[in-house]
Enzyme design. Structure first.
Site, PDB file in Angstrom:
ATOM      1  N   HIS A   1      11.748 -59.430  24.705  1.00 56.27           N
ATOM      2  CA  HIS A   1      13.071 -59.512  24.047  1.00 56.27           C
ATOM      3  C   HIS A   1      12.992 -60.229  22.695  1.00 56.27           C
ATOM      4  O   HIS A   1      13.902 -60.979  22.325  1.00 56.27           O
ATOM      5  CB  HIS A   1      14.065 -60.297  24.918  1.00 56.27           C
ATOM      6  CG  HIS A   1      14.465 -59.605  26.183  1.00 56.27           C
ATOM      7  ND1 HIS A   1      14.540 -58.241  26.308  1.00 56.27           N
ATOM      8  CD2 HIS A   1      14.852 -60.103  27.384  1.00 56.27           C
ATOM      9  CE1 HIS A   1      14.922 -57.922  27.534  1.00 56.27           C
ATOM     10  NE2 HIS A   1      15.109 -59.023  28.212  1.00 56.27           N
TER      11      HIS A   1
ATOM     12  N   LYS B   1      15.961 -59.983  20.009  1.00 53.45           N
ATOM     13  CA  LYS B   1      17.213 -60.616  20.483  1.00 53.45           C
ATOM     14  C   LYS B   1      17.069 -62.137  20.518  1.00 53.45           C
ATOM     15  O   LYS B   1      18.002 -62.866  20.180  1.00 53.45           O
ATOM     16  CB  LYS B   1      17.583 -60.083  21.867  1.00 53.45           C
ATOM     17  CG  LYS B   1      17.997 -58.628  21.818  1.00 53.45           C
ATOM     18  CD  LYS B   1      18.233 -58.066  23.191  1.00 53.45           C
ATOM     19  CE  LYS B   1      18.441 -56.568  23.091  1.00 53.45           C
ATOM     20  NZ  LYS B   1      18.133 -55.876  24.325  1.00 53.45           N
TER      21      LYS B   1
ATOM     22  N   LEU C   1      10.642 -50.707  25.417  1.00 55.68           N
ATOM     23  CA  LEU C   1      11.886 -51.065  24.725  1.00 55.68           C
ATOM     24  C   LEU C   1      12.921 -51.399  25.789  1.00 55.68           C
ATOM     25  O   LEU C   1      12.902 -50.815  26.884  1.00 55.68           O
ATOM     26  CB  LEU C   1      12.384 -49.888  23.878  1.00 55.68           C
ATOM     27  CG  LEU C   1      11.538 -49.498  22.660  1.00 55.68           C
ATOM     28  CD1 LEU C   1      12.092 -48.242  22.005  1.00 55.68           C
ATOM     29  CD2 LEU C   1      11.478 -50.647  21.657  1.00 55.68           C
ATOM     30  N   ASP C   2      13.845 -52.308  25.475  1.00 56.95           N
ATOM     31  CA  ASP C   2      14.906 -52.658  26.423  1.00 56.95           C
ATOM     32  C   ASP C   2      15.787 -51.441  26.712  1.00 56.95           C
ATOM     33  O   ASP C   2      15.858 -50.500  25.904  1.00 56.95           O
ATOM     34  CB  ASP C   2      15.788 -53.769  25.845  1.00 56.95           C
ATOM     35  CG  ASP C   2      15.026 -55.079  25.680  1.00 56.95           C
ATOM     36  OD1 ASP C   2      13.971 -55.227  26.316  1.00 56.95           O
ATOM     37  OD2 ASP C   2      15.500 -55.929  24.908  1.00 56.95           O
ATOM     38  N   LEU C   3      16.510 -51.525  27.810  1.00 54.04           N
ATOM     39  CA  LEU C   3      17.370 -50.416  28.254  1.00 54.04           C
ATOM     40  C   LEU C   3      18.274 -49.908  27.132  1.00 54.04           C
ATOM     41  O   LEU C   3      18.424 -48.705  26.938  1.00 54.04           O
ATOM     42  CB  LEU C   3      18.208 -50.919  29.455  1.00 54.04           C
ATOM     43  CG  LEU C   3      19.073 -49.894  30.156  1.00 54.04           C
ATOM     44  CD1 LEU C   3      18.221 -48.834  30.843  1.00 54.04           C
ATOM     45  CD2 LEU C   3      19.983 -50.575  31.179  1.00 54.04           C
TER      46      LEU C   3
END
Ligand code: URA
Length: 239
Positions: free
Chosen positions: A188, A191, A105-107
């Protein structure tokens, strides 16, 4: 991670003073016990998680680990990082350094993250063919409209990978909030899909992966998957 399955006779030669050729006699004498049962064949498959005794001495005893974590914002999906707290830093498990991450998962994304030391399992879960659903709760900068639903269902072209995204299911929850269900995990992806409409994702939370839910796990908390959960996710992968 490489699969570490090998034949019993080879395993014996690699993990004791006996040669592979001795394995047949050791089996006949019932001196080898695999997962609580006397070994039955030199070709028997030994995995990295088989429990193996020879003359009562333990040759291998490594436990398979499957963890679910509710990742907080600002924690990096990595096992080492010089700048940020990593998901491993959040765990108290004594064998946590054996773990790898299954689907990052992204930050700034929160929610359901899986960790394991079983490479074969992780590969199966991550294979595109497994088509495991991943559900994300999304908060947006601009209103989300009915037009998105059809565009996401049809798929969006990602020029960098030269692919069109698989049909995705978007539920509009309120003006700025939606739930998106994907069956893949491109870089991503969420997004970039909302980016198609120039709509910035302000908050992103993964609520589920296949049949797995966070259910009562607070941000930063983790636990082992239950046998029922492991069976459920395996059967969804193999549909
Ligand atoms: N899609 C994203 O854009 N970010 C994530 O962290 C997960 C899916």
């Amino acid at each position: 991670m490489k699969s570490t399955t090998c034949r019993l006779d080879r395993f014996v030669s690699q993990n004791s003073l006996f040669k592979a050729a001795d394995a047949r006699l050791l089996i006949a004498q019932k001196r080898i016990v695999v997962d609580g049962q006397p070994a039955h064949s030199i070709q028997q498959k030994i995995t990295q998680f088989s429990h193996v005794l020879l003359d009562g001495q333990c040759l291998q005893d490594k436990q398979a680990l499957y963890l679910i974590l509710n990742k907080p914002k600002g924690v990096v999906s990595a096992t080492k990082d010089l700048q940020h707290i990593t998901v491993l830093d959040l765990l108290e498990h004594p064998q946590k350094h054996q773990l790898h991450i299954v689907g990052r998962l992204d930050l700034n994304t929160t929610g359901l993250l899986l960790l394991s030391n079983d490479g074969a399992w992780s590969r199966k879960i991550s294979l595109p063919e497994s088509k495991l659903t991943k559900t994300y709760e999304v908060r947006l900068a601009q209103p989300v409209t009915a037009e998105y639903v059809e565009v996401f269902r049809q798929g969006i072209y990602f020029a960098y990978e030269d692919i069109t995204t698989q049909p995705a299911c978007l539920e509009i929850l309120s003006t700025y909030n939606a739930r998106l269900t994907l069956t893949e995990g491109k870089y991503h992806q969420v997004k970039r899909m909302f980016g198609f409409f120039q709509n910035e994702v302000l908050a992103l939370h993964r609520a589920s992966v296949g049949p797995l839910r966070l259910e009562g796990l607070q941000l930063g908390q983790s636990r082992s998957l239950t046998e029922e959960e492991l069976t459920a996710i395996e059967s969804e992968c193999c549909r």
